[in-house]
Every structure is written in structure tokens, then in C-alpha cells.
Write a protein that holds these residues in place. Structure first.
Motif, short mmCIF file in Angstrom:
data_model
loop_
_atom_site.label_atom_id
_atom_site.label_comp_id
_atom_site.label_asym_id
_atom_site.label_seq_id
_atom_site.Cartn_x
_atom_site.Cartn_y
_atom_site.Cartn_z
N UNK A 192 21.62 -5.97 13.37
CA UNK A 192 22.05 -5.33 14.62
C UNK A 192 23.48 -4.77 14.49
N UNK A 193 24.37 -5.57 13.87
CA UNK A 193 25.75 -5.11 13.72
C UNK A 193 25.82 -3.87 12.84
N UNK A 194 25.01 -3.86 11.77
CA UNK A 194 24.99 -2.69 10.89
C UNK A 194 24.48 -1.46 11.64
N UNK A 195 23.50 -1.67 12.50
CA UNK A 195 22.98 -0.55 13.31
C UNK A 195 24.06 -0.01 14.25
N UNK A 196 24.82 -0.92 14.88
CA UNK A 196 25.90 -0.50 15.80
C UNK A 196 26.97 0.28 15.05
N UNK A 197 27.32 -0.18 13.84
CA UNK A 197 28.34 0.52 13.04
C UNK A 197 27.87 1.93 12.71
N UNK A 198 26.64 2.05 12.28
CA UNK A 198 26.10 3.37 11.91
C UNK A 198 26.07 4.29 13.13
N UNK A 199 25.61 3.73 14.28
CA UNK A 199 25.55 4.55 15.51
C UNK A 199 26.95 5.00 15.93
N UNK A 200 27.95 4.10 15.85
CA UNK A 200 29.32 4.43 16.27
C UNK A 200 29.90 5.56 15.41
N UNK A 201 29.78 5.42 14.08
CA UNK A 201 30.33 6.45 13.19
C UNK A 201 29.56 7.77 13.32
N UNK A 202 28.25 7.68 13.51
CA UNK A 202 27.45 8.90 13.65
C UNK A 202 27.80 9.64 14.94
N UNK A 203 27.91 8.87 16.04
CA UNK A 203 28.27 9.49 17.33
C UNK A 203 29.64 10.14 17.26
N UNK A 204 30.57 9.44 16.59
CA UNK A 204 31.92 10.01 16.46
C UNK A 204 31.88 11.33 15.69
N UNK A 205 31.09 11.38 14.61
CA UNK A 205 31.01 12.59 13.79
C UNK A 205 30.40 13.76 14.57
N UNK A 206 29.30 13.47 15.32
CA UNK A 206 28.66 14.53 16.08
C UNK A 206 29.57 15.06 17.20
N UNK A 207 30.29 14.17 17.88
CA UNK A 207 31.17 14.60 18.97
C UNK A 207 32.31 15.46 18.42
N UNK A 208 32.88 15.04 17.30
CA UNK A 208 33.96 15.82 16.68
C UNK A 208 33.42 17.18 16.22
N UNK A 209 32.23 17.17 15.65
CA UNK A 209 31.63 18.43 15.19
C UNK A 209 31.36 19.36 16.36
N UNK A 210 30.84 18.81 17.43
CA UNK A 210 30.47 19.63 18.60
C UNK A 210 31.70 20.26 19.25
N UNK A 211 32.82 19.52 19.21
CA UNK A 211 34.03 20.02 19.86
C UNK A 211 34.97 20.73 18.89
N UNK A 212 34.51 20.98 17.69
CA UNK A 212 35.30 21.73 16.73
C UNK A 212 36.53 21.02 16.25
N UNK A 213 36.43 19.68 16.15
CA UNK A 213 37.60 18.90 15.73
C UNK A 213 37.56 18.58 14.24
N UNK A 214 36.53 19.07 13.54
CA UNK A 214 36.43 18.82 12.10
C UNK A 214 36.84 20.07 11.34
#
Length: 675
Positions: free
Chosen positions: A653-675
Motif C-alpha cells: 500500500x505504501x509503495x502504491x501511495x508513493x507511486x501515485x504521489x510522484x505520478x500526480x506531481x509529474x502530471x500536474x507540473x506537465x499540465x501547467x508547463x512547469x517542466x
């Protein structure tokens, strides 16, 4: 959880927060909600990774109440059948007592010759083995506290003496003696010792004993019957000092067949148990005479000497035939002795060869060596030599059987005109040849072992002189007769290979050990474990048959016949889809060891209990037993704690939360042109 682990978790949260503040607050200089969300996701991911590295754990304790074991051992043999109702009532009362069920974990077993879970008591056990049952329980409850309650009359028929059983420290044994403990006057017959087989017209030994339990002198008659006919009778006088008398007799075997033997002692006037006043067994009288054909076309003293020597053993029968004897009269012959054969012997030679029969060839001055050489029996003898005297030399290195007792002292020479001999098959020299004091390194008497047949070859006549010299030396013929007898036994000992072999006893003492085993081989003589073998057993008197499959065991098939009653039986073992069968007969004698006792053995039961720290009770003291078990402070439930080390986090479960957190962060940054 350890305080060190808590500090690591706090430190991990500070490190994760510090990284987030540096990346999103200090470095970005932005205050929008998007950056706060990204900072939160980054914190979750980094903190999760650090938690995985720390792997925090905590100890989880569980507590259980463990009761000691109360193991009930109930005797299921026939000797306690009269007390069966009382035994069942005792077990029911113990299991129904609330104080005992609250204090103990109660389990029950039954035993006869083996230990089994108690489902119901049948009291049909033919033997009692208390020691074996106690030993089996020792292994089952090796690490647990237990109290063993054994309910029995104490009369053990097989196994080690249970009164010397050494219980472990965690095991206390209580015993309850069933049956009557009063010592009554009794007389009994002991086991009968005799042979399984006897030869016709011979005597066979029978040994047993009569024992007496009592204080007053008694006079009784002992009779031995064979098939209902008295063959021995004697009067015995016994008392408290002389309470044992051995019976040892020789019985004549006058006819062939299974003979039922019974030893019976007359009962005492006030005797309670007369079942132990008789013992029976059986013996099979066989007429296994080895039939030997002595084939000769001449009259010679050697024929009489050989016949006398061979028939000194009554199980051998020698018949003298001409070489022209018909096949019908030779059909049952086990061994052929060809005395000075000539070309006229061709018919009997060929017949013996077709039967793969064993042979003994004796040559002399009238032998046709050309015929022997052309008979294709692996022997070539040069002819054309003059007659000469030859002496025998015993070969001490002979390995087929023991010849050390044969003495050739002062034996006269034999006469032979045989030349050098060539034997092309494996052979051993029994007697070497000495001519004019010189060992000529040629066999005088040799045995040839080739495949499944055996042959012997003697190159000399006038054996009768050796037998006469034996009598001169010792005033008896034993030396020569045993020498010839041993040779004949060797020549008649070969057995034909059979693919189906059955092993059984001719006589079973009671049905408790009635077992028949069989082995079956394929055409390559390899054990065939896939064969389906059945056995049909028929009671000769009742003419009732039962057919059952034989069970495959470790390298053999077995039929358990312990359910049969006493009587005479015949059986047929057959192989499914094969023509192979084997037949036989056996007898189950009427005998029950459990009925040989007059009273219970309370002394051994008491010794067993006391040696383990327990006590002995009687059925009338059931309340005392229950009270002792209920109040004894040594038998109380104990609380046991179990500590399990459990991980604080669920790795998946913890590994799933870590993956979801980093993935969500990457998509939000990508969507808002922060990368």
C-alpha cells in the motif's frame, strides 16, 4: 515500538519537509495553491520512501490459556469384555465432569496390540500391548503437560514389561484396575513348542509345561492328543512349592497330513477359568521323499552300496532301473544316477535332459566314453587307457558345502580306465586323483553347476569298498553314508524359478497373525508392482469362500486374514489376466491369549502409576479419582503469552501511495508547463 524507531520517523518527516520547503517555497518563491499541492505530493513521496528504508516495527502480544492434557487409555482387548459396560460408564463420567473439562483438554484412545483413536469399544483385540501405547503417547505429547489415565486389567500379552515404563517429567500416569483382583486357584498349560513340519515315519518333539497357582496340593492328569487320539498321558502332583512341571515327549508321525495337537490338563474342582487348561497347535507331516533313479545295465556291488548309503536318510528313495526303462516310470524322478553309461543310455539321457533334471554320472571299466563325449553335456574324456588304481584326495578348498568331516584314511583305490578329462562348464573338484602316490591334477569326483542344472561326475568304480572300509574304521557306515548323502542333498537342492511365489505358514496360532504374502515378477523377472493379485480362501469344513485383493506393500503383496475363525483352510492366489496361480493349505488353531488370565494384575498397574508419580484406583473409587484430578495443584491451566513482531506499514500500500504521489506531481507540473 522502540523509541529509536520513533526518532527515525520524526527525522524522516523533518528531512522530507525540509526538501519540500527548499524546492517549492524557498527556491520557487511562489505562493499559488498549485505549488502547495505539488509540495504536499512531493512530501508524501519522499516521506514514504524514507519510511520504506526505516521499516518501523512493533511487538504484538497475545495471551492464551493452555490446559494440561488428560489422556484416557482404554483397553479394547477381549480380556476386559466382561467389564465393558463398566469401562464405558467410567469414560462417560470422566468426560461429563465439568471440573475436569474446565481444567483439562480431554482426549481418549483405545488400545489392543496397537494404539488408535477411541471411536467405539468393541473388545475384540486379540493381544494387549500397554508398553507400546504408552511409548506412542510419549511421542505425541512430547512438549506438553499430560496426565495419562489407563483403564485396563493389566494383563499384557505382547511387548515389553510395562511396569518398568519410564514416563517423562511432563507425564503423570494414573491407573484404574478393571476386573477381579482376587487370586484364585488355577492350573494352566503353557505354550506348545514343536516343529512346523515332521517327516513321515519319524518322531517329532513336543514340549510344554503346566503351571499351578494355589496353596493346597493338587493332583491332575495331563493328556496329549493328536487328531483326537491320546498319544501321551501322565499324572502330575503340584503344590505351592512345586508349581511348575515341564512336559517333553516324542510323538510318532505315522501318516501324512496336518495333525492337530492338543495338550489338556484336567480342571480343578473350584477352578474359575478353564479356558487356559488346554492349548492346541498343528504340525504338518510330509512325505517329501526324494525319488532317485539308479540307472544301470550291469550288476555291481556299487549299486547296493549306493542304495544303502542314500537311503540311510529315510526321506530318500532309490529305485534301480535298466537303461530301457519307459518315460512313465521315470516321470517322478528327482535325480538320475547313471552308472557306467553306454550308448544304450541315450533314451534315459535325453529324457533327463528334457526335464532339466540333475544327474550323477559314475564311470568304470564298462563305460562308453565316446557316448558321453557325444552327449553334449560339457564333458570330454579321453579313452583307450588301461585300467589302473586311483586314490581319492579330499579338496579342502571345496566351497559348495562342508566336507571337513569326511575321512579317507586307509580307503582302498578305485578302478578306472578314464584318460584326461576336459570339463567345459564351471565346476569344482571335490576329490582329486592320486596315482602311484602322485597327484595328477585331475578330478576324481567333481560337481558341475551350469545355469539351473547340476551334475556330478565320478571317474571310478568299486565304491562299495569305501563303504566297507568305513565300517572297518569306525564300526558304522556313517562316514561314507554322510559323504554320499551330502552330495545327493546338493544335487537335489536346486529350485525352478517361478514368477508367482507365495509365502505363508502352515499353522497359525490364532488368527491374530494370519498373513499370506506373495511376489509376482514379469517375464524379465522384475517385480511387477502393477499386477492385480487376488486370493480366494475356503474353509474346508464349512465350505465357505471369500475372495479379496492382495494389498501392495514394500516389494510384496499381502493378504490380511485376521478375520478368519479357527479351522482348516485352502487358498488359491491368482493374477488378473494371467494364467499364473499358486495353491496351499493352512490351519488356524483355536487359541486366545487374552483368555489365559484368571485375575487382573493390580500389582503391575500400581507399580506403573507410582513410578511416574501417579496413583492406582479401582472402579469403586471413581469419585476419588475425579476429586484428585480436580484439586491437584500440579494440574492447572497456564497462561502463555506469544509475542509477534509486526511491521507498522503495509509495503504494498505504501509503495502504491508513493507511486501515485510522484505520478500526480509529474502530471500536474506537465499540465501547467512547469517542466
Amino acid at each position: 515500538m522502540e523509541s529509536k524507531t520513533v526518532l527515525y520517523i520524526i527525522l524522516a518527516s523533518i528531512v522530507a519537509l525540509g526538501i519540500v520547503v527548499f524546492q517549492y517555497i524557498y527556491k520557487q518563491k511562489a505562493k499559488s495553491k498549485i505549488y502547495l499541492l505539488l509540495a504536499f505530493l512531493r512530501f508524501i513521496g519522499i516521506f514514504g520512501l524514507l519510511l520504506l528504508l526505516i521499516n518501523p516495527q512493533f511487538a504484538q502480544k497475545t495471551y492464551t490459556l493452555e490446559k494440561p492434557n488428560l489422556v484416557i487409555l482404554a483397553d479394547n482387548s477381549t480380556s476386559v469384555a466382561e467389564n465393558g459396560k463398566e469401562l464405558n460408564n467410567i469414560i462417560s463420567k470422566i468426560k461429563a465432569t465439568k471440573e475436569l473439562s474446565n481444567r483439562f483438554k480431554i482426549t481418549d484412545y483405545k488400545f489392543g496390540s496397537d494404539l488408535n483413536i477411541l471411536d467405539s469399544l468393541t473388545f475384540k483385540g486379540k493381544n494387549t500391548n500397554i508398553h507400546n501405547s504408552l511409548s506412542a503417547l510419549k511421542d505425541v505429547y512430547a512438549r506438553e503437560q499430560m496426565v495419562t489415565l489407563i483403564l485396563s486389567d493389566g494383563n499384557q500379552t505382547i511387548g515389553e514389561d510395562y511396569s518398568y515404563f519410564k514416563a517423562e517429567r511432563n507425564n503423570t500416569i494414573y491407573s484404574m484396575v478393571l476386573g477381579d483382583t482376587t487370586k484364585y486357584k488355577d492350573i494352566s498349560v503353557g505354550p506348545i513348542q514343536t516343529n512346523k513340519y515332521a517327516f513321515l515315519k519319524n518322531k517329532f518333539p513336543l514340549e510344554t509345561y503346566v503351571s499351578y497357582q494355589g496353596n493346597t496340593p493338587v493332583s491332575v492328569f495331563v493328556s496329549v492328543k493328536m487328531n483326537g487320539k491320546i498319544v501321551h498321558r501322565e499324572n502330575l502332583k503340584l503344590n505351592s512349592d512345586v508349581n511348575f512341571k515341564a512336559i517333553s515327549i516324542q510323538v510318532d508321525a505315522n501318516s501324512v497330513g496336518i495333525k492337530n495337537l492338543e495338550v489338556k490338563v484336567s480342571p480343578l474342582a473350584e477352578e474359575r477359568n478353564i479356558k487356559n487348561n488346554r492349548r492346541s497347535t498343528s504340525i504338518e507331516v510330509i512325505d517329501e521323499k526324494t525319488k532317485i533313479a539308479l540307472v544301470s545295465d550291469i550288476l555291481h556291488p556299487d549299486l547296493g552300496a549306493l542304495k544303502k548309503a542314500i537311503e540311510s536318510n529315510e526321506q530318500r528313495e532309490v529305485s534301480i532301473f535298466k537303461s530301457s526303462a519307459s518315460k512313465n516310470v521315470l516321470e517322478d524322478v528327482d535325480l538320475f544316477i547313471f552308472y557306467q553309461p553306454t550308448a544304450k543310455f541315450k533314451q534315459s539321457f535325453d529324457f533327463a535332459k528334457s526335464k532339466n533334471a540333475n544327474t550323477f554320472i559314475i564311470t568304470g571299466s564298462q563305460t562308453d566314453y565316446t557316448f558321453i563325449n557325444n552327449s553334449n553335456i560339457g564333458i570330454e574324456i579321453e579313452n583307450g587307457y588301461p585300467q589302473q588304481e586311483i586314490f581319492g584326495l579330499l579338496n579342502n578348498a571345496f566351497t559348495k558345502y562342508d566336507t571337513a568331516s569326511f575321512d579317507l584314511t586307509d580307503f582302498p583305490p578305485l578302478i578306472s580306465d578314464a584318460g584326461p578329462i576336459l570339463i567345459t562348464s564351471p565346476f569344482e573338484t571335490l576329490l582329486g586323483t592320486q596315482i602311484k602316490g602322485l597327484n595328477v591334477q585331475q578330478p576324481l569326483l567333481s560337481v558341475i553347476d551350469e545355469n539351473s542344472s547340476k551334475r556330478a561326475l565320478l571317474l571310478g568304480e568299486n565304491l562299495w569298498k569305501w563303504r566297507v572300509q568305513t565300517y572297518r574304521n569306525t564300526n558304522e557306515f556313517i562316514n561314507f553314508d554322510e559323504f554320499i548323502g551330502n552330495l545327493i542333498r546338493y544335487l537335489t537342492s536346486s529350485k525352478n524359478k517361478s514368477r508367482l511365489n507365495v509365502d505363508y505358514e502352515k499353522v497359525y496360532q490364532g488368527s491374530s497373525n494370519a498373513v499370506i504374502t506373495a511376489t509376482y515378477f514379469d517375464e524379465a523377472f522384475l517385480f511387477d508392482q502393477n499386477a492385480k493379485i487376488r486370493i480366494q480362501v475356503t474353509n474346508k469344513e464349512a465350505q465357505k469362500s471369500q475372495t479379496s485383493p492382495m494389498v501392495l506393500k514394500n516389494g510384496y503383496f499381502e493378504a490380511d486374514l485376521t478375520n478368519l475363525v479357527a479351522g482348516e483352510y485352502e487358498f488359491i492366489v491368482s493374477v488378473e489376466k494371467e494364467s499364473k496361480t499358486a495353491k496351499g493349505t493352512f490351519v488356524i488353531s483355536e487359541f486366545d491369549m487374552e483368555n489365559q488370565f484368571v485375575s487382573s494384575d493390580n500389582l503391575k498397574m500400581e507399580k506403573l502409576a507410582v513410578n511416574s508419580g501417579g496413583k492406582v484406583f479401582y472402579p469403586s473409587q471413581i469419585e476419588d479419582l475425579i476429586n484428585d484430578l480436580s484439586t491437584n495443584k500440579a494440574y492447572v491451566p497456564t497462561e502463555k503469552g506469544t509475542e509477534n513482531i509486526v511491521s507498522l506499514i503495509d509495503f504494498k500500500k505504501l509503495l502504491a501511495i508513493i507511486i501515485i504521489a510522484f505520478t500526480a506531481e509529474w502530471f500536474i507540473r506537465k499540465y501547467n508547463g512547469l517542466i
